[in-house]
Design a protein around this motif. Sequence first.
Motif, PDB file in Angstrom:
ATOM      1  N   TRP A 110       0.812  -1.216   0.000  1.00 51.24           N
ATOM      2  CA  TRP A 110       0.000   0.000   0.000  1.00 51.24           C
ATOM      3  C   TRP A 110       0.847   1.269   0.000  1.00 51.24           C
ATOM      4  N   LEU A 111       2.112   1.179   0.419  1.00 51.98           N
ATOM      5  CA  LEU A 111       2.995   2.349   0.378  1.00 51.98           C
ATOM      6  C   LEU A 111       3.389   2.714  -1.050  1.00 51.98           C
ATOM      7  N   GLU A 112       3.167   1.787  -1.983  1.00 50.78           N
ATOM      8  CA  GLU A 112       3.506   2.019  -3.394  1.00 50.78           C
ATOM      9  C   GLU A 112       2.348   2.639  -4.167  1.00 50.78           C
ATOM     10  N   GLU A 113       1.153   2.657  -3.571  1.00 53.71           N
ATOM     11  CA  GLU A 113      -0.023   3.217  -4.250  1.00 53.71           C
ATOM     12  C   GLU A 113       0.071   4.742  -4.276  1.00 53.71           C
ATOM     13  N   PRO A 114      -0.249   5.375  -5.416  1.00 52.25           N
ATOM     14  CA  PRO A 114      -0.225   6.848  -5.456  1.00 52.25           C
ATOM     15  C   PRO A 114      -1.212   7.429  -4.446  1.00 52.25           C
ATOM     16  N   ALA A 115      -0.778   8.476  -3.759  1.00 54.01           N
ATOM     17  CA  ALA A 115      -1.641   9.115  -2.766  1.00 54.01           C
ATOM     18  C   ALA A 115      -1.210  10.559  -2.572  1.00 54.01           C
ATOM     19  N   LEU A 165       2.618   6.629  -1.995  1.00 55.67           N
ATOM     20  CA  LEU A 165       2.300   7.129  -0.659  1.00 55.67           C
ATOM     21  C   LEU A 165       3.538   7.302   0.212  1.00 55.67           C
ATOM     22  N   GLY A 166       4.384   6.291   0.309  1.00 57.00           N
ATOM     23  CA  GLY A 166       5.578   6.386   1.159  1.00 57.00           C
ATOM     24  C   GLY A 166       6.495   7.526   0.753  1.00 57.00           C
ATOM     25  N   GLU A 167       6.705   7.671  -0.559  1.00 55.47           N
ATOM     26  CA  GLU A 167       7.556   8.761  -1.088  1.00 55.47           C
ATOM     27  C   GLU A 167       6.933  10.117  -0.797  1.00 55.47           C
ATOM     28  N   ASP A 168       5.608  10.215  -0.984  1.00 52.44           N
ATOM     29  CA  ASP A 168       4.914  11.482  -0.785  1.00 52.44           C
ATOM     30  C   ASP A 168       5.054  11.942   0.667  1.00 52.44           C
ATOM     31  N   VAL A 169       4.878  11.015   1.606  1.00 50.70           N
ATOM     32  CA  VAL A 169       5.003  11.362   3.025  1.00 50.70           C
ATOM     33  C   VAL A 169       6.433  11.811   3.347  1.00 50.70           C
ATOM     34  N   ALA A 170       7.415  11.078   2.858  1.00 47.59           N
ATOM     35  CA  ALA A 170       8.814  11.433   3.140  1.00 47.59           C
ATOM     36  C   ALA A 170       9.148  12.816   2.582  1.00 47.59           C
ATOM     37  N   GLU A 171       8.761  13.069   1.343  1.00 47.70           N
ATOM     38  CA  GLU A 171       9.066  14.359   0.720  1.00 47.70           C
ATOM     39  C   GLU A 171       8.318  15.495   1.411  1.00 47.70           C
ATOM     40  N   ASN A 172       7.047  15.288   1.749  1.00 45.47           N
ATOM     41  CA  ASN A 172       6.279  16.345   2.419  1.00 45.47           C
ATOM     42  C   ASN A 172       6.810  16.606   3.826  1.00 45.47           C
TER      43      ASN A 172
END
Length: 193
Positions: free
Chosen positions: A38-43, A68-75
Motif C-alpha cells: 500500500w505504500l507504493e499506491e499513489p496518494a 504514498l511512502g515517497e509522498d510522506v517522506a518528501e512532504n
Amino acid sequence: MTHPHASIDWGPPLLRIARGAIAEKLGMAASPVPTAGWLEEPAATFVTLHRLGQLRGCMGTLEPRRPLGEDVAENARQAAFHDPRFPPLARSEFTDLRVEVSLLSDLEPLPFNSQAHLLTLLRPEEDGLVLEWQGLRGAFLPQVWDQLPEPADFLAHLKRKAGLPMAFWDDGIRIARFTVTRFHEEAEVGSPG
C-alpha cells in the motif's frame, strides 16, 4: 469519504517514514523505512509538524502524484525545511517535534450558485477545501476548522491564503472539497498539545 483503503494500521509506518525523513536530513539515525504494497499506491498527503504545541511546518500535495511512502517522506522534508513561514528545522528542535500525517481523499468539485449557497454546503470539521480563481490557489485542511469554526471565516481566510482579499467574490471561483484520514504521534506526558 476518507481514503478508500486507509487502515488504522497505516498510522505507525507513515509516522515513522515522516520522522525518519526529517532525521535523515538532519544527519541523525533513522529507523528503517517500512515496506508494504500500500505504500507504493499513489496518494496525496500533508505532513504537519508541531513543536511545544505550536505549528512548526505544514506542506503537502493535493493530488496523488507519487507513491504514498515517497509522498510522506518528501512532504515531511518540505514541512521541516522549506515551509516559507518558518526557518529550517534545527537539530535541537527534533526531540520536541510532533508529527501528523493527513491522507487525502480525492478532490470533489463543489458546484454552487453564490457565496451564500456555498457557505450552506460546507461541512465544518469534515471538509478540507481548495479554492481556485484565475491561477490563484489556496487550500485548507479540515484541521483548520479548529481555529476558524465559522464557515464564513473559514472561506474568508482561505481566500486570503489564495492571495485574494477576504471579502472578494467572483462567480469564476472554483471550490473542491476533500476529507482526510489523520495519523498523529501522541504528545509526551506533561508536554502541551
